[in-house]
Design an enzyme around this catalytic site. Sequence first.
Site, PDB file in Angstrom:
ATOM      1  N   LYS A  78       0.871  -1.174   0.000  1.00 27.36           N
ATOM      2  CA  LYS A  78       0.000   0.000   0.000  1.00 27.36           C
ATOM      3  C   LYS A  78       0.907   1.223   0.000  1.00 27.36           C
ATOM      4  CE  LYS A  78      -4.463   0.972   0.404  1.00 27.36           C
ATOM      5  NZ  LYS A  78      -5.607   0.251  -0.144  1.00 27.36           N
ATOM      6  N   GLY A 178     -25.506   1.653   2.782  1.00 24.89           N
ATOM      7  CA  GLY A 178     -24.568   2.309   1.856  1.00 24.89           C
ATOM      8  C   GLY A 178     -24.820   1.850   0.432  1.00 24.89           C
ATOM      9  N   VAL A 179     -25.411   2.748  -0.366  1.00 29.27           N
ATOM     10  CA  VAL A 179     -25.655   2.405  -1.766  1.00 29.27           C
ATOM     11  C   VAL A 179     -24.844   3.332  -2.658  1.00 29.27           C
ATOM     12  CG1 VAL A 179     -27.787   1.077  -1.802  1.00 29.27           C
ATOM     13  CG2 VAL A 179     -27.920   3.541  -1.431  1.00 29.27           C
ATOM     14  N   GLY A 180     -23.529   3.264  -2.455  1.00 29.42           N
ATOM     15  CA  GLY A 180     -22.589   4.000  -3.306  1.00 29.42           C
ATOM     16  C   GLY A 180     -22.256   3.139  -4.515  1.00 29.42           C
ATOM     17  N   VAL A 182     -20.406   0.378  -5.011  1.00 30.77           N
ATOM     18  CA  VAL A 182     -20.569  -1.073  -4.880  1.00 30.77           C
ATOM     19  C   VAL A 182     -21.999  -1.422  -4.451  1.00 30.77           C
ATOM     20  CG1 VAL A 182     -19.743  -3.192  -3.801  1.00 30.77           C
ATOM     21  CG2 VAL A 182     -18.135  -1.330  -4.236  1.00 30.77           C
ATOM     22  N   TYR A 184     -24.825   0.046  -4.747  1.00 34.16           N
ATOM     23  CA  TYR A 184     -25.845   0.239  -5.781  1.00 34.16           C
ATOM     24  C   TYR A 184     -25.837  -0.933  -6.777  1.00 34.16           C
ATOM     25  CZ  TYR A 184     -28.405   2.499  -9.601  1.00 34.16           C
ATOM     26  OH  TYR A 184     -29.311   2.790 -10.594  1.00 34.16           O
TER      27      TYR A 184
HETATM   28  P1  NAD Z   1     -18.724   4.844  -2.130  1.00 35.64           P
HETATM   29  O1  NAD Z   1     -18.113   6.003  -1.468  1.00 35.64           O
HETATM   30  O2  NAD Z   1     -19.081   4.902  -3.575  1.00 35.64           O
HETATM   31  O3  NAD Z   1     -20.071   4.412  -1.362  1.00 35.64           O
HETATM   32  C1  NAD Z   1     -20.226   4.444   0.009  1.00 35.64           C
HETATM   33  C2  NAD Z   1     -21.656   4.874   0.300  1.00 35.64           C
HETATM   34  O4  NAD Z   1     -21.898   4.772   1.700  1.00 35.64           O
HETATM   35  C3  NAD Z   1     -21.937   6.320  -0.088  1.00 35.64           C
HETATM   36  O5  NAD Z   1     -23.148   6.395  -0.833  1.00 35.64           O
HETATM   37  C4  NAD Z   1     -22.059   7.037   1.257  1.00 35.64           C
HETATM   38  O6  NAD Z   1     -22.956   8.124   1.212  1.00 35.64           O
HETATM   39  C5  NAD Z   1     -22.575   5.929   2.128  1.00 35.64           C
HETATM   40  N1  NAD Z   1     -22.320   6.095   3.570  1.00 35.64           N
HETATM   41  C6  NAD Z   1     -21.261   6.677   4.196  1.00 35.64           C
HETATM   42  N2  NAD Z   1     -21.388   6.584   5.523  1.00 35.64           N
HETATM   43  C7  NAD Z   1     -22.530   5.909   5.757  1.00 35.64           C
HETATM   44  C8  NAD Z   1     -23.203   5.483   6.929  1.00 35.64           C
HETATM   45  N3  NAD Z   1     -22.719   5.733   8.140  1.00 35.64           N
HETATM   46  N4  NAD Z   1     -24.368   4.801   6.790  1.00 35.64           N
HETATM   47  C9  NAD Z   1     -24.885   4.538   5.562  1.00 35.64           C
HETATM   48  N5  NAD Z   1     -24.291   4.925   4.420  1.00 35.64           N
HETATM   49  C10 NAD Z   1     -23.138   5.599   4.507  1.00 35.64           C
HETATM   50  O7  NAD Z   1     -17.743   3.611  -1.833  1.00 35.64           O
HETATM   51  P2  NAD Z   1     -17.706   2.182  -2.535  1.00 35.64           P
HETATM   52  O8  NAD Z   1     -16.651   2.178  -3.569  1.00 35.64           O
HETATM   53  O9  NAD Z   1     -19.090   1.744  -2.884  1.00 35.64           O
HETATM   54  O10 NAD Z   1     -17.143   1.303  -1.323  1.00 35.64           O
HETATM   55  C11 NAD Z   1     -17.970   0.948  -0.224  1.00 35.64           C
HETATM   56  C12 NAD Z   1     -17.145   0.164   0.791  1.00 35.64           C
HETATM   57  O11 NAD Z   1     -16.602  -1.004   0.186  1.00 35.64           O
HETATM   58  C13 NAD Z   1     -15.945   0.921   1.354  1.00 35.64           C
HETATM   59  O12 NAD Z   1     -15.768   0.496   2.694  1.00 35.64           O
HETATM   60  C14 NAD Z   1     -14.785   0.417   0.520  1.00 35.64           C
HETATM   61  O13 NAD Z   1     -13.561   0.498   1.226  1.00 35.64           O
HETATM   62  C15 NAD Z   1     -15.195  -1.021   0.310  1.00 35.64           C
HETATM   63  N6  NAD Z   1     -14.625  -1.624  -0.893  1.00 35.64           N
HETATM   64  C16 NAD Z   1     -14.841  -1.072  -2.121  1.00 35.64           C
HETATM   65  C17 NAD Z   1     -14.291  -1.664  -3.268  1.00 35.64           C
HETATM   66  C18 NAD Z   1     -14.552  -1.099  -4.632  1.00 35.64           C
HETATM   67  O14 NAD Z   1     -14.252  -1.777  -5.617  1.00 35.64           O
HETATM   68  N7  NAD Z   1     -15.074   0.107  -4.755  1.00 35.64           N
HETATM   69  C19 NAD Z   1     -13.521  -2.822  -3.128  1.00 35.64           C
HETATM   70  C20 NAD Z   1     -13.329  -3.390  -1.871  1.00 35.64           C
HETATM   71  C21 NAD Z   1     -13.893  -2.772  -0.746  1.00 35.64           C
END
Ligand code: NAD
Length: 355
Positions: A78, A178-180, A182, A184
């Site tokens: 990292k 959390g519907v960001g 991933v 979503y």
């Molecule tokens: P993102 O930022 O797109 O989505 C996160 C969502 O969670 C956002 O919509 C945010 O508004 C919401 N959120 C934040 N705090 C919250 C809370 N307390 N309660 C409810 N919702 C909340 O991130 P992502 O890329 O979708 O990643 C989500 C998680 O998965 C993170 O922990 C990330 O480290 C992990 N992750 C992501 C990937 C990837 O490929 N993107 C891979 C491995 C792990």
Amino acid sequence: MFDRIEADDYEQVVFCHHRATGLRAIVAVHSTALGPALGGTRFYPYATEDDALEDVLRLSQGMTYKAALAGLDLGGGKAVILGDPNRDKTEALLRAFARYVDALGGRYITAEDVGTTQADMDLIRRETRWVTGVSQSLGGSGDPSVATAQGLYYGLKAVAMTLWGDTNLEGRHIAVSGVGKVGYAFVRQLVEDRCRVTVADVVPAAAERAMHDFGVEVVGVEKIHAVECDVFAPCALGGALSFQTIPELRCAAVCGCANNQLAEPGCDEALADAGILYAPDYCVNAGGIINISEELRGYSRERAENGLRHIYDATLAVFARAEAEGITTAAAADRQAEARIDAVGRLNLIRPPSR
Ligand code: NAD
């Protein structure tokens, strides 16, 4: 410093300083036992240098375990760049950083993380080939979130097989926090499989988008973990499973993509005591790294999709080990990863790999 590095057996920690661009970065190579150490670059305004060091050490060790359990020929690494990406990020600074990555000669391979973007990786690619997550036009695989969601879905199927003896998810109720990016994509898949889905997000527009696009139910973020459901899926930030939230859970299993879901040591035992099956976070969220790792061989979507299916078997193997050894699933994931690092890593004593 060496006490800290020796305690968790880090191979190499590199401090990078470049006066002209203001670059201050740390690269941690935790292990190359299984292959080059892959892990993203986090660009973050750390409060102290100690915070930055601790973050890069912890995250790089996590990558070693994630790659090992995912069955990849990769180690764990990292990087962190100290600073505010909105204020301090420049082309020259990123390219200076890239030259340090290049100087490691492939021992460390970088990727996107918090505070860095695909466009940043494209810039880094101009200085070094030891970077993944670049644009598709440069041979990259694009946004990893869809692959992460797909891998999570295979993890969920392993949960269903273990609990209900069937991978069919129809009619199951999944609560997604959390519907960001991933979350979503995961909800889309669940709805296609005719699951009942409840979601929550701190950003109301994100929850509303899921409700509008997929017809799912929405609850407040403070309530989502306590929804009576089959599976709770933390897909927001870390620390969703704490000694406060665990007693309020009303689910049979937890399976989500968020990193570091267990807030404190002992939370895995609390889940087991509550009779809740926990799918270890780094086991079921490895889809992104599985997808990105394919770039190193020349990206093929078909091969990446096959790789994602491995998450189903890996999750079942973790559950089986936990059962057989009478330990938590989180401990079983660690043991499973360590066993592979030990067994396959030993082959390096015969000769270094020719990959
Ligand atoms: P993102 O930022 O797109 O989505 C996160 C969502 O969670 C956002 O919509 C945010 O508004 C919401 N959120 C934040 N705090 C919250 C809370 N307390 N309660 C409810 N919702 C909340 O991130 P992502 O890329 O979708 O990643 C989500 C998680 O998965 C993170 O922990 C990330 O480290 C992990 N992750 C992501 C990937 C990837 O490929 N993107 C891979 C491995 C792990």
